[in-house]
Design a protein around this motif. Structure first.
Motif, short mmCIF file in Angstrom:
data_model
loop_
_atom_site.label_atom_id
_atom_site.label_comp_id
_atom_site.label_asym_id
_atom_site.label_seq_id
_atom_site.Cartn_x
_atom_site.Cartn_y
_atom_site.Cartn_z
N GLU A 26 0.84 -1.20 0.00
CA GLU A 26 0.00 0.00 0.00
C GLU A 26 0.88 1.25 0.00
OE1 GLU A 26 -3.47 0.51 0.38
OE2 GLU A 26 -3.82 -1.61 -0.05
N ARG A 27 2.00 1.15 0.75
CA ARG A 27 2.90 2.29 0.91
C ARG A 27 4.33 1.74 0.94
NH1 ARG A 27 1.08 6.19 5.42
NH2 ARG A 27 0.59 4.17 6.30
N PHE A 28 5.27 2.47 0.34
CA PHE A 28 6.66 2.03 0.36
C PHE A 28 7.21 2.06 1.78
CE2 PHE A 28 6.58 3.60 -4.17
CZ PHE A 28 6.61 2.32 -4.71
N SER A 49 11.31 6.22 2.50
CA SER A 49 11.08 7.41 1.69
C SER A 49 12.40 7.83 1.06
CB SER A 49 10.51 8.55 2.55
OG SER A 49 11.41 8.87 3.59
N THR A 50 12.28 8.62 0.01
CA THR A 50 13.47 9.13 -0.68
C THR A 50 13.40 10.65 -0.74
OG1 THR A 50 12.47 9.12 -2.88
CG2 THR A 50 13.55 7.08 -2.16
N ARG A 84 13.42 12.52 -3.34
CA ARG A 84 12.52 12.92 -4.42
C ARG A 84 11.08 12.58 -4.09
NH1 ARG A 84 13.44 11.59 -10.69
NH2 ARG A 84 15.13 13.00 -10.25
N GLY A 85 10.86 11.47 -3.43
CA GLY A 85 9.49 11.07 -3.11
C GLY A 85 8.69 10.82 -4.35
N ASP A 86 7.47 11.37 -4.39
CA ASP A 86 6.58 11.16 -5.53
C ASP A 86 6.81 12.17 -6.65
OD1 ASP A 86 5.33 8.94 -4.46
OD2 ASP A 86 3.71 10.10 -3.52
N GLY A 87 7.88 12.97 -6.55
CA GLY A 87 8.18 13.96 -7.59
C GLY A 87 8.37 13.25 -8.92
N GLY A 88 7.80 13.78 -9.95
CA GLY A 88 7.84 13.14 -11.26
C GLY A 88 8.90 13.73 -12.17
N SER A 133 11.20 16.95 -11.61
CA SER A 133 11.04 17.39 -10.22
C SER A 133 12.35 17.85 -9.58
CB SER A 133 10.39 16.30 -9.37
OG SER A 133 11.25 15.18 -9.29
#
Length: 160
Positions: free
Chosen positions: A142-144, A147-148, A150-154, A157
């Protein structure tokens, strides 16, 4: 993954006997990354700019039969840069269990109206590079778990 190259020996089947005259596909120098593949066509063919890709037989089949290796078909840099000849799909993947003849999808990326490129029997038109392959198992979550930065930055980003 470290795969010693002296532990790798793959079988090659010659599908076009002219390769015995032209030379079995091989590394051109001691430090070449790929082996050059020949155009095993019967007569000269013209590749026209922006026309659909043309499948060209390489005259060889290879047996790798290892899950930790695959071969990648790439354009030859000189032909790509100077003449515009690239692969129709960008990069061709040859899976370790594929043992049929290798075909080269040739596409001429030059502008419409430019001169066509003539490919002669025996021209070296692509290269085959062997690389190690990782085959991870995939776990649905459901969730990693981490975290990094960048995260969810596409795309873009981190700047352009």
């Amino acid at each position: 993954m470290d795969i010693p190259s002296d532990d790798l020996e793959f079988e090659i089947k010659i599908r076009d006997p002219r390769l015995f005259d032209w030379g079995i596909p091989r590394y051109q120098t001691e430090l070449s990354a790929g082996i050059d593949l020949f155009a095993c066509v019967e007569t000269a063919i013209e590749i026209h700019p922006q026309a659909p890709a043309t499948l060209i037989p390489s005259g060889i089949a290879i047996q790798m039969n290892r899950p930790d290796v695959a071969a990648f078909l790439l354009a030859r840099s000189g032909l790509g840069h100077k003449k515009g000849l690239v692969l129709g799909q960008g990069v061709g993947t040859i899976d370790a269990d594929y043992t049929n003849e290798i075909f080269i999808s040739a596409w001429l990326r030059t502008m419409p109206g430019s001169e066509p490129l003539t490919i002669l029997p025996g021209d070296r038109i692509a290269q085959l590079v062997f690389l190690p392959i990782l085959r991870p198992t995939l776990k649905v979550v459901e969730r990693f778990s981490a975290s990094t930065q960048r995260g969810d930055g596409g795309f873009g980003s981190t700047g352009v």
